[in-house]
Design a protein around this motif. Sequence first.
Motif, PDB file in Angstrom:
ATOM      1  N   GLY A   1       0.809  -1.209   0.000  1.00 43.37           N
ATOM      2  CA  GLY A   1       0.000   0.000   0.000  1.00 43.37           C
ATOM      3  C   GLY A   1       0.842   1.258   0.000  1.00 43.37           C
ATOM      4  O   GLY A   1       2.019   1.248   0.353  1.00 43.37           O
TER       5      GLY A   1
ATOM      6  N   GLN B   1      -5.188  -1.323  -0.848  1.00 42.72           N
ATOM      7  CA  GLN B   1      -6.628  -1.438  -1.037  1.00 42.72           C
ATOM      8  C   GLN B   1      -6.975  -2.240  -2.290  1.00 42.72           C
ATOM      9  O   GLN B   1      -8.056  -2.812  -2.392  1.00 42.72           O
ATOM     10  CB  GLN B   1      -7.243  -0.033  -1.141  1.00 42.72           C
ATOM     11  CG  GLN B   1      -7.013   0.836   0.079  1.00 42.72           C
ATOM     12  CD  GLN B   1      -7.567   0.239   1.352  1.00 42.72           C
ATOM     13  OE1 GLN B   1      -8.714  -0.199   1.388  1.00 42.72           O
ATOM     14  NE2 GLN B   1      -6.762   0.199   2.406  1.00 42.72           N
ATOM     15  N   SER B   2      -6.054  -2.302  -3.254  1.00 45.02           N
ATOM     16  CA  SER B   2      -6.304  -3.021  -4.509  1.00 45.02           C
ATOM     17  C   SER B   2      -5.818  -4.472  -4.468  1.00 45.02           C
ATOM     18  O   SER B   2      -5.997  -5.214  -5.416  1.00 45.02           O
ATOM     19  CB  SER B   2      -5.625  -2.291  -5.674  1.00 45.02           C
ATOM     20  OG  SER B   2      -6.123  -0.967  -5.805  1.00 45.02           O
TER      21      SER B   2
ATOM     22  N   GLN C   1      -0.997   4.324   3.878  1.00 44.16           N
ATOM     23  CA  GLN C   1      -1.933   3.236   4.120  1.00 44.16           C
ATOM     24  C   GLN C   1      -1.262   2.062   4.834  1.00 44.16           C
ATOM     25  O   GLN C   1      -0.066   1.822   4.668  1.00 44.16           O
ATOM     26  CB  GLN C   1      -2.534   2.745   2.797  1.00 44.16           C
ATOM     27  CG  GLN C   1      -3.372   3.784   2.071  1.00 44.16           C
ATOM     28  CD  GLN C   1      -3.897   3.246   0.743  1.00 44.16           C
ATOM     29  OE1 GLN C   1      -3.252   2.429   0.093  1.00 44.16           O
ATOM     30  NE2 GLN C   1      -5.072   3.710   0.350  1.00 44.16           N
TER      31      GLN C   1
END
Length: 344
Positions: free
Chosen positions: A229, A237-238, A233
């Motif tokens: 991330g 998130q992906s 982060q």
Amino acid sequence: MFGLFGKNKPVKIRSRNENKKYGVAAKDVKELLKKGCKLLQLPSSGAHVCLYSDGTTVTEEFFQTLPDHTELVLLCRDQTWSGVVCDIGQLLKTDRYADGLIEAAKGLLFDEKSPQRRKILTDLLLNLEDRSELESREEHEEWFKGVDARFKTKSAYMKFNCEGRIRGYMKEVHGATKTIQKAKVREEFLKTSKSLSEMLKTAKNNSCYFDRTEKERLCTREGWFTCQGSYEQKVCQSLHSINPYGSRESRIVFSTWNLDHRIEKKRTIIPALLEALQNHKSSDINLNYFYGLLFTRENLKLVHIVCHKKGAHNLLCDAKKIFRKATDTNKAKQNVKEKKRRLV
């Protein structure tokens, strides 16, 4: 609607654990369960039927509204089906159908016109044709195309790849010397830079991060790396992931992934080091702190190119950690005096 109950409806039925489908005609769910259980050799007690597409339970009334040849799944007591995703899950758990799936995907890709579906099929093939279990040049010559002949194993090359990146950070530290105007500050910076270089050399340039045979690796034993991330982060998130050990293409694509400094190297760390040396000696600097920020996982995150944010991170060095504690400095001075005394 009740007049429809006497008409046989043709459907396609299969069990949860098998891909083979059978054509069955039944006038209602009760008859379908009876025929289906006998055909698939499943216990009738607790058996139930759902849609293959999304797992919706098929009731008597719903059954009458289904189009002919609808695909259904016959389940035993306590079994569930959440739709097509279950089939994907089954494929992920076994190599049983891998060869057939590869050939089918290649055939679909050849005729496919949609760019989106071509991308999905291409990614699927890339992962299905994974040869990460192979390690040596002799076993997987294709992987080593374009790789210097001195590398005999994948792990050796990946170790070298990581080492090159980390050593590049050291070169940037050395390069900052050119920007220093004051001779005294330049001299102290050179001492600091030399010390950091020696520390990095002792740690073998932290080349273990990309080597799947090392304990301090950033990947699984099989060679799978997961994006950590962007700098702000905790996780990607992906859910980006890649196994550069699997194929030549994956190895090349992995070169676009970055070891990103959360606290930035050029904008923050090196300037903070230069500032600290304006009025202090190199012996006053907390080398372990700067070493950790520049060259270790303490401040480095492995990120997919999409998660690599090149704008300012706006994170600062910890002012309380820039200089060594007084006790550490005194010990260092005592050690220097002791060495000089022994030389005399």
